[in-house]
Design a protein around this motif. Structure first.
Motif, short mmCIF file in Angstrom:
data_model
loop_
_atom_site.label_atom_id
_atom_site.label_comp_id
_atom_site.label_asym_id
_atom_site.label_seq_id
_atom_site.Cartn_x
_atom_site.Cartn_y
_atom_site.Cartn_z
N ALA A 96 0.45 -1.12 0.33
CA ALA A 96 0.24 -0.23 0.15
C ALA A 96 0.65 1.91 -0.33
O ALA A 96 0.79 2.36 -0.66
N LEU A 97 1.37 1.81 0.88
CA LEU A 97 2.62 2.57 1.17
C LEU A 97 3.88 2.64 -0.21
O LEU A 97 3.55 3.90 -1.19
N LYS A 98 3.69 1.62 -1.01
CA LYS A 98 4.49 1.55 -2.29
C LYS A 98 3.75 2.16 -3.66
O LYS A 98 3.54 2.96 -4.73
N LYS A 99 2.36 1.40 -3.64
CA LYS A 99 1.62 2.26 -4.03
C LYS A 99 0.95 3.61 -4.07
O LYS A 99 0.91 4.08 -5.09
N THR A 100 1.88 3.89 -3.55
CA THR A 100 1.17 5.23 -2.84
C THR A 100 2.22 6.80 -3.84
O THR A 100 1.92 7.23 -4.91
N GLY A 101 3.78 6.06 -4.17
CA GLY A 101 4.11 6.49 -5.33
C GLY A 101 5.15 7.88 -4.17
O GLY A 101 5.52 8.33 -4.81
N LYS A 102 4.95 7.92 -3.07
CA LYS A 102 5.42 8.67 -2.52
C LYS A 102 7.18 8.63 -1.67
O LYS A 102 8.06 9.08 -2.23
N TRP A 103 7.48 7.22 -1.86
CA TRP A 103 8.57 6.93 -1.45
C TRP A 103 9.19 5.57 -2.66
O TRP A 103 8.56 5.02 -2.88
N ALA A 104 10.77 6.52 -2.43
CA ALA A 104 11.40 5.63 -4.06
C ALA A 104 11.28 4.18 -2.77
O ALA A 104 11.16 3.30 -3.71
#
Lengths: 434, 316, 308
Positions: free
Chosen positions: A186-194
């Protein structure tokens, strides 16, 4: 003339060879024969804390207090930088120049006990209240005792987790593997973090085994079979271990972790360059200073075999070659009084090993209801000692290389097989480390 | 190595005829003793601090000695070597060592020569440039390695520079974490650190080439390449040998950079023989096995030196 | 010596002078400048970063700012370093150790080279080969046997008129000096240099009845300035930078050299700004020394090389 020369040369080379052989004969035998580290009632103490002024000062405080408390014994402190501490000790041992008292990284205790660097301790009731993970044992004897332990944990922003609809876990109800993976996705999907998760992969040395073998254990694997510590077969290369390795590599390929993380993990979390940081209790203070109440402390994940963290930090022991064991024992007993040993824990920002009320009064943050209670809880509930066997230093470096290779893309199964093979060979070479 | 060449040059005077030699024998014997006496401090120190430990390492290679162990040491014959020749990591380290040397020796020697030619003028600022090029040489390899470790990071200085210079088109690799780029990255840094030293050695060679050769060449109206090829290059014959030997020995012993920057990884792409010897000897506590690696390493250096000597001699 | 250098330099400029000048000269200058940037920027980066807080070091990486003293510039890292490491003590130790190693190294190695270059010694070719052969042994592989070995060595303790034998060299200054005095490369360089000095000089002195030591001291050494400078530098640098060895043989903090201090910063969180400040401080003395003696340093190395 000529034959004279030849004879001289032969004689010289034989002399050199004999010298070499006799050196070989003595160079790594136990050095218990001579005594060192003491001159009369003055004994020497070594610590790895040269680069950590706060903890060094706390150690120094104990020594000063001990020297003042009686007139018979005197302790001198010598501090070394941590990165090369083991090399300094091993070199000194090879030369028969060990001090009387020294600190040791917990998992190294059995190796040094086996090699007769360390002498068994008789501390009686002084260690009654210690966290079990802080007592270094081998062959049912106590060889070292630590003033503190540390606990692995993950750190994140509550707000970030909430935004991504992720449950904040607790010690009683930690994340499961599935939950953790879903959260990361889920965190990856937000695209906020490499790379949303910082596993600390830029760390070196003992960190790799300390940090990642608990995950392996939570998957159901281990570094070695703990029944007799003679083989790693099945533990380090069984299906559970392969699952763990495949999962670790998957984190890299999915872009969830960096193969080599940033130079400053705390700064990266604070600057929101990562969402979750895998670190230890020592990171709590700087992070909570920067993030305040938004900081979430996430206990170890349960990948199936229960949540696990590594147990055992720096511990104190007495050398076998110590010329005044009475003085060394007196000092160690003295240092285990709550105000002293817990003083070191407070200075180091670590979990007090002495869990007695008198000790916890000195650092209420680890007492029930305190901000750091969670770490003390994890330490007593999840801590798994790194395998207490003299083979540990070899196992650890082998595991580190294997894990690094797996993260870089090596085939999990064959890499782990190879690690098992070299660990087993090493145990055999050393006659089972018995 | 180039040594006997130079000794021959040194003692280049033809041997005195026999008769004379016999007459001065007693004197020459005294001279021999005095000479040995003057050389003795260096010889004794080298024997004490290199020969003795080297012999010890040699003996240990045939035992089961461990760094930390209560067990007595036993001779185990060739066990360590048999294990060594079945160890894939050993072959990898051998290959990496040769790879590093095979690239660094020509690249560093070549770059140093180009730089030497560039600064071999009497124009203003020349000594300024020489100084600048020599700066990394006087900076410790540990410090340099840490500095470059920092600059090689995924979002580090080097990738930022690449990004800016290519107007954002090229994204640099994660230099030290990619098995394909880790060794080239270490090579680049090593050349950067060491090239200034060899520039100076080339410079010394350039300055010994007789000026009339250049004058003759320029009267013949040759191109600058021809001048380099037929005047400069042959004139550097002895310098070449020195540069070759020093870079080769330095390159084969690659250790510090690897130890600070990659610890042999990723995927053994930077594991060298000396690194492997230190890693197994200290971290893994297998003293005897590490000694076996060291022995093979000594043999390798000797072979490479012999081959080089053979090659340079043929051309000469 | 001096004559050779000037004539050859003049010859070089004449040779260059015959070629079409302007564009070539311009190109060379551009190349030299670009190269200079490549060599100097990382070092400037180190000094500049030592003045910045960690967060800014990382923030500035993306632009020219990495090389400029802009933003939160302070000496905070330096004051932190002073409170964390006894750097003055370490610097003094390193200066002392390096200086003594250099002086004794010059003496011992030049004497050996003199004997091997000038005197008739039986088997001197073999001796020289053996000396050079020690170059192939990397120190790392010998360190551990050497630790044990130096601890067996005796030492004569002198207290006034009281002489006592002690044994074991660990945790002393001498263990950081004596093993590094004799050096094959230094012997080799001196040997090369002595060979380039015409033998007529000392033969004339021999005729006048001068002893070998007099020739060494009064004739060859005074002519060997460049070789002395070169060997001095090449002995000084590794002595200043020694790292693995003191870790293994030094236990007392007050005997440690500067490079070991770097390890102090790997404990706790790696403080990059402090590391940069520390490495700047331990690099600065050599850089200053080098720049001050730049001309003689570079020229001396240049003239010690192999003669064509």
């Amino acid at each position: 003339m000529k034959s004279h020369k030849v004879r001289q040369l032969t004689a010289a080379s034989i002399a050199v060879l004999v010298a070499g052989l006799s050196l070989a004969g003595c160079s790594s035998g136990p050095t218990s024969a001579g005594s060192s580290g003491a001159s009369g009632n003055t004994i020497t103490l070594w610590t790895h804390n040269a680069g950590n002024p706060a903890e060094l000062a706390a150690d120094q405080k104990i020594v000063t207090a001990f020297n003042a408390s009686q007139s018979k014994y005197k302790v001198n402190v010598q501090a070394f930088p941590q990165a090369s501490y083991n090399q300094s000790v091993v070199a000194a041992a090879a030369a028969g120049k060990l001090p009387c008292v020294l600190d040791i990284d917990g998992p190294t205790v059995p190796d040094w006990a086996w090699a007769k660097y360390l002498a068994p301790l008789d501390l009686g009731s002084s260690i009654a209240n210690q966290l079990p993970s802080t007592v270094g044992k081998w062959n049912n004897k106590v060889y070292a005792v630590g003033y503190y332990d540390v606990a692995l944990a993950m750190f994140a922003r509550k707000s970030v987790l909430k935004d991504a609809d992720i449950r904040i876990p607790t010690v009683t109800n930690p994340w499961t593997g599935t939950e953790f993976n879903a959260a990361l996705a889920a965190l990856k999907k937000t695209g906020k973090w490499a790379a949303p998760l910082d596993l600390g992969t830029s760390g070196t040395g003992e960190w790799w085994t300390y940090a990642y073998s608990p995950m392996l254990q939570s998957f159901g694997g281990d570094l070695i079979n703990r029944t007799d510590y003679q083989s790693a077969d099945g533990a380090l290369n069984g299906p559970a271990a392969v699952n763990w390795a495949t999962w670790m590599r998957g984190l890299v390929t999915q872009g969830i972790i960096a193969q080599k993380s940033g130079a400053d993990a705390n700064a990266d979390l604070i600057n929101n360059k990562t969402a979750i940081e895998y670190s230890g209790s020592w990171a709590a203070a700087p992070l909570s200073k920067a993030l305040g109440s938004d900081l979430a402390v996430i206990p170890a994940v349960n990948f199936g075999a229960g949540p696990k963290i590594g147990g055992g930090s720096w511990e104190w022991g007495m050398t076998n070659s110590c010329g005044n064991k009475a003085a060394a024992t007196a000092y160690l007993k003295f240092s285990l009084q709550p105000q002293y040993q817990t003083g070191v824990a407070v200075a180091a920002g670590t979990i007090p090993a002495d869990q007695s009320p008198a000790s916890l009064k000195l650092d209420p943050s680890y007492a029930p209801g305190g901000t750091n209670e969670i770490f003390a809880q994890m330490s007593s509930k999840f801590a798994e000692l790194r395998p207490p066997t003299p083979a540990y230093p070899f196992i650890s470096t082998t595991f580190t290389t294997a894990a690094q290779n797996i993260l870089a893309g090596a085939d999990p199964k064959s890499t782990l097989d190879q690690a098992v093979q070299s660990i087993n060979a090493n145990i055999k070479t050393n006659n089972g480390y018995k | 190595m180039l040594l006997s060449q130079t000794t021959r040059a040194a003692t280049g005077a033809p041997l005195p005829p026999r008769r004379r030699r016999r007459i001065i024998l007693s004197g020459s014997r005294g001279e021999s003793l005095t000479g040995l006496g003057m050389a003795a401090p260096a010889l004794i120190l080298l024997a004490l601090f290199i020969l003795v430990p080297a012999i010890l390492a040699f003996v240990l290679a045939f035992t089961n000695a461990q760094l930390i162990s209560p067990n007595p040491i036993q001779f185990t014959g060739l066990t360590n070597f048999i294990q060594l020749f079945h160890d894939p990591v050993f072959y990898r380290s051998l290959l990496n060592t040769l790879y590093f040397a095979a690239v660094v020796v020509p690249v560093q020697a070549g770059a140093a020569l180009v730089m030497a030619v560039l600064v071999n003028t009497k124009t203003r600022g020349t000594s300024f440039f020489r100084t600048i090029y020599f700066l990394p040489v006087v900076t410790s390899m540990v410090v340099v390695s840490m500095l470059w470790l920092f600059m090689y990071q995924q979002h580090g200085l080097i990738n930022q520079v690449i990004h800016q210079l290519s107007f954002g088109l090229v994204t640099g690799p994660d230099w030290l974490n990619n098995p394909a780029t880790s060794m080239p990255a270490i090579i680049l840094m090593s050349v950067w650190q060491g090239v200034g030293f060899h520039m100076i050695i080339w410079l010394s060679g350039l300055q010994t080439i007789a000026p009339d050769l250049y004058e003759a060449a320029s009267l013949d109206g040759v191109t600058s390449w021809q001048r380099f090829r037929y005047v400069t290059w042959p004139g550097l014959r002895n310098t070449r040998a020195l540069v070759l030997v020093t870079i080769t020995i330095q390159a084969l012993s690659l250790f510090t950079q690897v130890s600070v920057m990659t610890q042999g990884g990723p995927l053994y792409s930077t594991t060298t023989m000396v690194y492997e010897a230190v890693q197994t000897g200290y971290q893994q506590q297998q003293t005897s096995y590490a000694s076996a690696i060291s022995l093979v390493f000594f043999a390798l250096v000797l072979i490479v030196a012999a081959v080089q000597r053979f090659l340079t001699r043929e051309k000469a | 010596m001096a004559t050779t250098t000037t004539t050859s330099a003049r010859a070089q400029s004449t040779a260059v002078g015959k070629r079409p000048r302007a564009p070539r000269h311009f190109l060379a200058t551009v190349a030299k400048t670009v190269l200079a940037l490549v060599f100097v920027l990382p070092i400037i980066f180190m000094f500049i970063s030592s003045l910045k807080p960690d967060s800014q070091i990382f923030a500035d990486l993306g632009s020219l700012k990495a090389f400029l003293p802009v933003g939160h510039i302070s000496f905070a890292n330096y004051t932190d370093v002073f409170s964390r490491v006894p750097i003055l003590q370490f610097l003094m130790n390193s200066v002392g150790i390096s200086a003594v190693t250099v002086i004794l190294g010059l003496l011992v190695n030049s004497l050996a080279a003199f004997a091997l270059s000038r005197m008739r010694i039986r088997g001197k070719r073999i001796i020289l080969t053996l000396i050079i052969a020690t170059l192939i042994v990397p120190f790392e592989t010998l360190a551990l046997p050497l630790v044990w070995w130096v601890n067996q060595l005796p030492w004569l303790q002198i207290n006034g008129f009281d002489l006592t034998f002690t044994h074991g060299w660990l945790d002393t200054y001498r263990v950081q000096i004596i093993p590094f005095i004799a050096n094959a490369f230094s012997v080799y360089l001196f040997h090369q240099y002595f060979d380039s000095i015409p033998k007529e000089l000392d033969e004339a002195a021999r005729m006048d009845g001068a002893g070998w030591f007099t020739i060494y001291r009064k004739i060859l050494m005074p002519l060997s300035g460049p070789a002395i400078a070169t060997v001095a530098i090449l002995t000084f640098l590794p002595a200043w930078n020694s790292y693995l060895w003191p870790i293994m043989v030094i236990q007392s903090e007050n005997l440690r050299p500067v490079m070991v201090g770097v390890e102090y910063f790997y404990q706790l969180n790696v403080a990059w700004g402090q590391i940069m400040a520390y490495t700047s401080m331990i690099t600065l003395p050599i850089l200053v020394l080098f720049i001050a003696f730049q001309r003689s340093f570079v020229n001396s190395i240049a003239s010690t090389g192999v003669k064509g």
